[in-house]
Design a protein around this motif. Sequence first.
Motif, short mmCIF file in Angstrom:
data_model
loop_
_atom_site.label_atom_id
_atom_site.label_comp_id
_atom_site.label_asym_id
_atom_site.label_seq_id
_atom_site.Cartn_x
_atom_site.Cartn_y
_atom_site.Cartn_z
N ASP A 32 16.13 27.73 -19.99
CA ASP A 32 17.00 27.12 -21.16
C ASP A 32 16.79 27.79 -22.47
N ASN A 33 16.49 28.84 -22.44
CA ASN A 33 16.49 29.65 -23.75
C ASN A 33 17.39 30.88 -23.65
N GLU A 34 18.46 30.85 -22.82
CA GLU A 34 19.64 31.69 -22.74
C GLU A 34 20.77 31.15 -23.18
N GLY A 35 21.69 31.76 -23.87
CA GLY A 35 22.86 31.51 -24.56
C GLY A 35 22.71 30.24 -25.24
N GLU A 36 23.54 29.35 -25.74
CA GLU A 36 23.28 28.54 -26.66
C GLU A 36 22.42 27.38 -26.23
N ASN A 37 21.28 27.24 -27.04
CA ASN A 37 20.10 26.53 -26.49
C ASN A 37 19.21 26.01 -27.69
N ILE A 38 18.42 24.98 -27.20
CA ILE A 38 17.40 24.50 -28.25
C ILE A 38 15.93 24.47 -27.63
N SER A 39 15.78 25.52 -26.71
CA SER A 39 14.39 25.45 -26.11
C SER A 39 13.19 25.50 -26.76
N ALA A 40 13.43 26.02 -28.02
CA ALA A 40 12.50 26.16 -28.96
C ALA A 40 11.87 24.58 -29.49
N LYS A 41 12.68 23.81 -29.06
CA LYS A 41 12.64 22.52 -29.53
C LYS A 41 11.94 21.59 -28.51
N ASN A 42 11.38 22.21 -27.10
CA ASN A 42 10.90 21.48 -26.04
C ASN A 42 9.80 20.66 -26.29
N PHE A 43 9.03 21.16 -27.19
CA PHE A 43 7.61 20.40 -27.77
C PHE A 43 7.81 19.04 -28.08
N CYS A 44 9.06 18.86 -28.63
CA CYS A 44 9.53 17.46 -29.37
C CYS A 44 10.59 16.92 -28.53
N PHE A 45 11.45 17.50 -27.72
CA PHE A 45 12.54 17.09 -27.03
C PHE A 45 12.30 16.98 -25.46
N GLY A 46 11.33 17.60 -24.98
CA GLY A 46 10.93 17.57 -23.75
C GLY A 46 12.38 17.94 -22.66
N SER A 47 12.56 17.27 -21.70
CA SER A 47 13.46 17.62 -20.70
C SER A 47 14.79 17.55 -21.38
N GLN A 48 14.92 17.21 -22.65
CA GLN A 48 16.39 16.93 -23.14
C GLN A 48 16.73 18.19 -23.67
N THR A 49 16.01 19.32 -23.74
CA THR A 49 16.36 20.69 -23.84
C THR A 49 17.10 21.15 -22.81
N GLY A 50 16.85 20.70 -21.50
CA GLY A 50 17.59 21.16 -20.46
C GLY A 50 18.95 20.47 -20.15
N LEU A 51 18.91 19.12 -20.94
CA LEU A 51 20.20 18.34 -20.90
C LEU A 51 21.17 19.12 -21.88
N TYR A 52 20.60 19.55 -22.90
CA TYR A 52 21.47 20.42 -23.89
C TYR A 52 22.07 21.66 -23.15
N TRP A 53 21.18 22.23 -22.50
CA TRP A 53 21.71 23.50 -21.98
C TRP A 53 22.48 23.31 -21.06
N GLY A 54 22.60 21.95 -20.14
CA GLY A 54 23.51 21.99 -19.18
C GLY A 54 24.68 21.50 -19.84
N TRP A 55 24.75 20.79 -20.82
CA TRP A 55 26.07 20.25 -21.52
C TRP A 55 26.81 21.45 -22.11
N LYS A 56 25.94 22.46 -22.52
CA LYS A 56 26.68 23.75 -23.10
C LYS A 56 26.90 24.68 -22.02
#
Length: 274
Positions: A48-72
């Motif tokens: 989830d850290n490839e392309g447009e992403n918020i992977s670095a926020k995983n400590f706060c967002f949990g699996s939602q960094t994956g939702l963000y990646w999928g959305w994009k």
Amino acid sequence: MRSRIKIIVATHKKYEMPKDPMYFPLHVGAEGKLDKNGNALDFGYQKDNEGENISAKNFCFGSQTGLYWGWKHIDADYIGLVHYRRHFLGKKMSRGNEMDCILTEKQLLPMLDTYMVFVPQKRRYFIESIYSHYSHTMNGGKEQLDTVRGILNERHPEYLNAFDMVMKRTWAYMFNLMILRKDLMDSYCAWLFDVLFELERRIDTTGMSAFDKRFCGRVSERLFNVWLQRQIELGIVDEKKIKELPYMEEVKWSTKVKSFVEAKLFHKKYGASF
């Protein structure tokens, strides 16, 4: 080629994955993770850290960094999110063959003509409202929900009625499990991440444990219900078009019940996932 259905399986570790091609294993929180040799951690899944992403926020967002990646990045008529230890079921589960009972594309496809939103069966709290349960069980929970309401009042006031209604309920669709038609997923994510980014900015995490810092992920479980209620109010989603599905989860129920009672009666907050 555009897919009919893609369901993200969010995971932070190597795990048995469904074999059905509609499932899309995604390594969430991949940013900055190294193996014992100092190389980028690689499970063989999309990261989830490839392309447009918020992977670095995983400590706060949990699996939602994956939702963000999928959305994009995922192009499909329907997009879903499940987790390595929580899946929708296509048939009754029995011990020893759990993976064989997971919902398949063949089972889901016929339902797309009838439903536009798929959710897990309601989690009922009986003696607690959604607001009181989160406030009792999570450090800073009351402040977080009150802050969310303030954000909605400023940025999305049309959602206040839905927020207040959901907070008073004793049930919710939990765990960030969902399958949505693509246009609805776009609407949900645009709204959700606008709220979460602002929530993250306003909450001071100084001194928080790693568990408590994942508050944006937990709050989003409640916010999904708020968003869905607003779509119902607007007539965008007909309640008859929402399908509740059974799901599997690996939970230590004795620990969960004990912790729930301690939070309710003795104000002891949760300190770990179950």
